[in-house]
Design a protein around this motif. Structure first.
Motif, PDB file in Angstrom:
ATOM      1  N   GLU A 175      19.492  -0.031 -11.780  1.00  0.00           N
ATOM      2  CA  GLU A 175      19.060  -1.402 -12.061  1.00  0.00           C
ATOM      3  C   GLU A 175      18.846  -1.650 -13.545  1.00  0.00           C
ATOM      4  OE1 GLU A 175      15.623  -2.229  -9.736  1.00  0.00           O
ATOM      5  OE2 GLU A 175      16.677  -2.132  -7.808  1.00  0.00           O
ATOM      6  N   GLN A 176      18.450  -0.632 -14.280  1.00  0.00           N
ATOM      7  CA  GLN A 176      18.235  -0.750 -15.723  1.00  0.00           C
ATOM      8  C   GLN A 176      19.436  -0.228 -16.519  1.00  0.00           C
ATOM      9  OE1 GLN A 176      15.590  -2.277 -17.077  1.00  0.00           O
ATOM     10  NE2 GLN A 176      14.739  -2.678 -15.044  1.00  0.00           N
ATOM     11  N   ARG A 177      20.586  -0.189 -15.876  1.00  0.00           N
ATOM     12  CA  ARG A 177      21.846   0.295 -16.459  1.00  0.00           C
ATOM     13  C   ARG A 177      21.802   1.795 -16.753  1.00  0.00           C
ATOM     14  NH1 ARG A 177      24.074  -3.925 -20.928  1.00  0.00           N
ATOM     15  NH2 ARG A 177      25.749  -2.367 -20.908  1.00  0.00           N
ATOM     16  N   GLU A 178      20.828   2.493 -16.161  1.00  0.00           N
ATOM     17  CA  GLU A 178      20.739   3.932 -16.357  1.00  0.00           C
ATOM     18  C   GLU A 178      21.704   4.651 -15.419  1.00  0.00           C
ATOM     19  OE1 GLU A 178      18.043   3.371 -12.798  1.00  0.00           O
ATOM     20  OE2 GLU A 178      18.737   2.210 -14.509  1.00  0.00           O
ATOM     21  N   LYS A 219      15.207   7.919 -23.024  1.00  0.00           N
ATOM     22  CA  LYS A 219      16.065   8.366 -21.921  1.00  0.00           C
ATOM     23  C   LYS A 219      15.449   9.541 -21.172  1.00  0.00           C
ATOM     24  CE  LYS A 219      20.278   6.950 -24.304  1.00  0.00           C
ATOM     25  NZ  LYS A 219      21.531   7.415 -24.940  1.00  0.00           N
ATOM     26  N   PHE A 226      12.294   8.027 -18.971  1.00  0.00           N
ATOM     27  CA  PHE A 226      12.510   6.936 -18.019  1.00  0.00           C
ATOM     28  C   PHE A 226      12.706   7.401 -16.574  1.00  0.00           C
ATOM     29  CE2 PHE A 226      15.024   3.770 -15.768  1.00  0.00           C
ATOM     30  CZ  PHE A 226      14.227   2.644 -15.929  1.00  0.00           C
ATOM     31  N   ARG A 228       9.875   5.347 -15.089  1.00  0.00           N
ATOM     32  CA  ARG A 228      10.461   4.009 -14.948  1.00  0.00           C
ATOM     33  C   ARG A 228       9.816   3.020 -15.917  1.00  0.00           C
ATOM     34  NH1 ARG A 228      15.085   4.782 -12.604  1.00  0.00           N
ATOM     35  NH2 ARG A 228      15.191   2.541 -12.141  1.00  0.00           N
ATOM     36  N   VAL A 265       9.579   1.003 -19.404  1.00  0.00           N
ATOM     37  CA  VAL A 265      10.351   0.495 -20.543  1.00  0.00           C
ATOM     38  C   VAL A 265       9.408   0.462 -21.737  1.00  0.00           C
ATOM     39  CG1 VAL A 265      11.664  -1.440 -21.469  1.00  0.00           C
ATOM     40  CG2 VAL A 265      11.818  -0.870 -19.034  1.00  0.00           C
TER      41      VAL A 265
END
Length: 209
Positions: free
Chosen positions: A74-77, A157, A160, A164, A166
């Protein structure tokens, strides 16, 4: 790129697979589970994404793991296969990835940036007051600021997948001992250490939780 690969492997140590690809190459090698993430993206984003997945599968192969799909979260991870953790980073000319087994390493964060000075206007947004006081002690303060930027990208990175969270650049203060660093983070976040060096005109940063 082989020097980048060797340097990154040395920084990471045993138990990590490493992959290095060129994001200027065509956007090839994606698996069906990965293609929706960039189906409507511009060409550069497609190339960057594909280079990251190819580098990740190189890293899996180096670790002795069968290549597998790495969808986008969802967070482009990157969403790693069960039992694996990893990290991907790219700049204009180089993409790096690393993978490890979660029973050996909780998480990892990597970053690659051109070894060019950071725009001075960005320093107050990237560096804490303590870091800004440290910069004038360095031979090239603006390059040192770019290294701080890169290290913080790797730290983000690394933390996260566990939190989770930011977090902003100024939530982290770095303390350097040569090429090694440890990060001062908010109390609710895990402790993080790492290392940073310059090879082939690139800043390489690695962060461990």
């Amino acid at each position: 790129m082989e020097e980048i690969r060797a340097a990154l492997q040395d920084m990471l140590g045993p138990g990590f697979g490493v992959g290095v690809t060129d994001p200027r190459d065509p956007a090839e090698g994606l698996l069906p589970e990965e293609t929706p993430a960039v189906a409507r993206a511009v060409e550069k984003r497609q190339r960057d994404f594909a280079a990251g997945r190819r580098a990740s599968r190189e890293a899996m192969s180096a670790l002795g793991v069968a290549p597998a799909a790495i969808p986008q979260g969802e967070q482009r991870e990157p969403v790693w296969p069960q039992g694996l953790t990893g990290s991907i980073s790219h700049c204009i000319t180089c993409c790096i990835a690393t993978v490890a087994h979660t029973n050996q390493h909780r998480t990892i964060g990597v970053d690659i940036e051109p070894a060019t000075p950071l725009d001075p206007d960005l320093i107050p947004m990237i560096c804490t007051a303590e870091e800004r006081n440290w910069l004038p002690t360095q031979p090239d303060p603006n390059l040192a600021a770019k290294q701080i930027f890169s290290a913080k990208e790797a730290i983000y990175k690394a933390q996260f997948p566990l939190t989770r969270e930011v977090i902003g650049f100024k939530a982290v203060t770095l303390h350097f001992d040569g090429t090694d660093f440890h990060a001062e983070l908010p109390a609710n976040l895990p402790k993080c250490t790492g290392s940073i060096l310059i090879r082939e005109g690139m800043i390489l940063s690695v962060a461990h939780v």
